[in-house]
Each structure stands twice: as structure tokens, then as C-alpha cells.
Design a protein around this motif. Structure first.
Motif, short mmCIF file in Angstrom:
data_model
loop_
_atom_site.label_atom_id
_atom_site.label_comp_id
_atom_site.label_asym_id
_atom_site.label_seq_id
_atom_site.Cartn_x
_atom_site.Cartn_y
_atom_site.Cartn_z
N ALA A 138 1.23 -1.16 0.23
CA ALA A 138 0.02 -0.25 -0.02
C ALA A 138 0.72 1.43 0.24
O ALA A 138 0.79 1.67 -0.78
CB ALA A 138 -0.78 -0.15 1.29
N SER A 139 2.03 0.94 0.75
CA SER A 139 3.02 2.34 0.54
C SER A 139 3.41 2.63 -0.74
O SER A 139 3.86 3.93 -0.27
CB SER A 139 3.84 2.13 1.65
N PHE A 140 4.06 1.55 -1.57
CA PHE A 140 4.14 1.70 -2.91
C PHE A 140 3.69 2.53 -3.62
O PHE A 140 4.14 2.64 -4.53
CB PHE A 140 4.86 0.54 -2.87
N LEU A 141 2.41 1.59 -3.47
CA LEU A 141 1.14 1.73 -3.70
C LEU A 141 1.15 3.70 -4.37
O LEU A 141 0.87 4.55 -4.88
CB LEU A 141 0.28 1.92 -3.96
N GLN A 179 14.53 0.26 -1.00
CA GLN A 179 13.15 0.87 0.34
C GLN A 179 11.57 0.43 0.38
O GLN A 179 11.73 0.34 1.16
CB GLN A 179 12.24 2.39 -0.15
N PHE A 180 11.79 -0.47 -0.38
CA PHE A 180 10.11 -1.48 -0.37
C PHE A 180 10.83 -2.41 -0.10
O PHE A 180 9.67 -3.59 0.35
CB PHE A 180 9.26 -0.74 -1.68
N LEU A 181 11.97 -3.22 -0.42
CA LEU A 181 11.83 -4.76 -0.93
C LEU A 181 12.91 -5.35 0.05
O LEU A 181 13.49 -4.97 1.02
CB LEU A 181 12.85 -5.01 -1.92
N PRO A 182 11.82 -6.61 0.89
CA PRO A 182 12.41 -6.88 2.11
C PRO A 182 14.89 -7.49 2.07
O PRO A 182 14.82 -7.37 0.60
CB PRO A 182 11.95 -8.40 2.59
N ALA A 183 15.44 -7.96 2.39
CA ALA A 183 16.44 -8.12 3.06
C ALA A 183 16.81 -9.19 1.70
O ALA A 183 16.29 -10.43 2.30
CB ALA A 183 16.65 -8.23 3.97
N GLY A 184 17.63 -9.24 0.73
CA GLY A 184 17.71 -10.34 -0.45
C GLY A 184 16.56 -10.63 -0.59
O GLY A 184 16.37 -11.40 -1.19
N LEU A 239 9.29 -8.34 -9.49
CA LEU A 239 8.01 -8.54 -10.08
C LEU A 239 6.49 -8.04 -9.71
O LEU A 239 5.66 -6.88 -9.79
CB LEU A 239 8.19 -9.68 -11.00
N GLU A 240 6.45 -8.54 -8.56
CA GLU A 240 5.08 -8.48 -7.24
C GLU A 240 4.94 -6.35 -7.04
O GLU A 240 3.93 -5.79 -7.36
CB GLU A 240 5.07 -8.73 -6.42
N LEU A 241 6.59 -5.59 -7.74
CA LEU A 241 5.79 -4.95 -6.68
C LEU A 241 6.23 -3.36 -8.94
O LEU A 241 5.36 -2.76 -8.46
CB LEU A 241 7.74 -4.03 -6.57
N ALA A 242 6.16 -4.22 -9.71
CA ALA A 242 5.86 -3.61 -10.41
C ALA A 242 4.48 -4.16 -10.73
O ALA A 242 4.13 -3.12 -11.61
CB ALA A 242 6.92 -4.89 -11.91
N ALA A 243 4.28 -5.10 -11.03
CA ALA A 243 2.77 -4.45 -11.35
C ALA A 243 1.61 -3.90 -10.35
O ALA A 243 1.20 -3.13 -10.83
CB ALA A 243 2.09 -6.25 -10.50
#
Length: 210
Positions: A8-11, A141-146, A153-157
């Protein structure tokens, strides 16, 4: 999977970024004016597909290679600048020809087709390597470590959905003001302004590359 709160934050961040004035904003606005809501939404979908392509490129490391190569980065930027100038000159030529009629009259000038608007939106975004730089800085900033490729790809969607939502809303707003924009003189003036903005953006991008 990306946690719901993170998604939601990323969106929200993506939508706020899409709202900032720039070539995408101008292309969707002019597409809505010259082709109606359908063309505006098509341009927004093209831009969103470009965003998806850039984030996928980041997931597979392609964008990182592009931004690391000064020559490749400059070439893409110059091509993008030339395309913006091309779109601006097209608007100027329309103004010079004066092919405008009030919507109540017979129109000599054909409306912009959705397919053409889609291509304009797609190319405007794909030829802007700053989009890659933006997401290269934003995604960590929104991906977990590693974080895995699948999560990118989820963030891309999510980025695609957010971009579509904003530009569809913009196209609908411009479409709702169609009565105001129906006068030939108003549309001619807007073409002159938006064409000038596109040319100015293209020249600015080219100057930054030089």
C-alpha cells in the motif's frame, strides 16, 4: 509475498510520483484533448506498460547496466528527447494548419486513435531512462533484505496499477471538461501550449545529456 502495508505504501508513492508534471502528464493530457477519454486512458496504459518494462528490467539487472553506461544512457535520453520534440512539432503543425472546428460543427481533423495514443505513451516512457533511475532508487526501500526477483515483479505489477489509476483519472477529468475544450480556439491554444511544453522538455533533456 510483499506485505500488505508495504504494498500500500509503495502504491501511494508510485501514484504521487506519477502525479508530478512531466512528459507522461503532457502526453496523457493532450491525448485526452485530441482523442477523448479513450485515447487518454490508452496513453496512460502505454505509460504504465513502460513502467512495468522498466521495473522488470531492474529485476533482471538490465536497467542497472544501462544506468552504469554513460554512453547507453545518453543515447536513450537523446532518442527520448528527439521523440518529445517530434510530438511537440506535430502539435505546432496542427496549430499552423488550423484544422479546428467547434464540436457542434463538421470536423476536418480526425480524432487521435487509441492505438496511436497508446504508442505515444509507451514510447515516451520507454525512452526516458530517468524512470529506471527513479525505480532503481525507490525499489530497495520497499524490498525486504535479500528480496527475490519474484518480489520485484510484484512491485512492478503494483507500479503498473498505480500508474494506470492516476492517468485514467487524469483522462477522465480532462474528458469531463470536454464541453469547455470543445471550442476550436480553445483546443488550438492548448495545442500551442502543450506542443511548446513537449519541445521544451525535449530540449531540456538533450541539454542535460550534452
Amino acid at each position: 509475498m510483499i506485505p500488505g502495508a508495504t504494498a500500500a505504501s509503495f502504491l501511494l508513492v508510485v501514484i504521487l510520483g506519477a502525479m508530478s508534471p512531466g512528459p507522461d502528464f503532457v502526453v496523457v493530457t493532450r491525448s485526452s484533448l485530441t482523442g477523448g477519454k479513450r485515447a487518454g486512458i490508452a496513453a496512460g496504459i502505454g505509460i504504465s506498460l513502460g513502467v512495468f518494462a522498466w521495473v522488470v528490467a531492474i529485476a533482471f539487472g538490465v536497467a542497472a547496466v544501462l544506468t552504469a553506461s554513460a554512453v547507453a544512457f545518453s543515447v536513450v535520453k537523446l532518442v527520448g528527447a528527439a521523440y518529445l520534440v517530434f510530438l511537440g512539432v506535430k502539435a505546432w503543425l496542427a496549430v499552423r494548419r488550423g484544422e479546428y472546428r467547434d464540436l457542434g460543427e463538421t470536423r476536418d481533423r480526425p480524432a487521435l486513435k487509441a492505438g496511436a495514443a497508446f504508442r505515444q505513451g509507451l514510447f515516451t516512457n520507454l525512452l526516458n531512462p530517468k524512470v529506471a533511475v527513479y525505480f532503481l532508487a525507490l525499489l530497495p526501500q520497499f524490498l525486504p533484505a535479500g528480496g527475490a526477483t519474484l518480489q520485484t515483479l510484484e512491485l512492478a505489477a503494483i507500479a503498473t496499477v498505480g500508474t494506470v489509476l492516476w492517468f485514467a483519472a487524469l483522462a477522465l477529468v480532462v474528458g469531463a471538461l470536454k464541453r469547455f475544450f470543445s471550442a476550436g480556439r480553445v483546443r488550438r491554444g492548448l495545442d500551442a501550449v502543450l506542443g511548446s511544453v513537449l519541445v521544451a522538455l525535449g530540449v531540456k533533456v538533450a541539454a542535460e545529456t550534452a
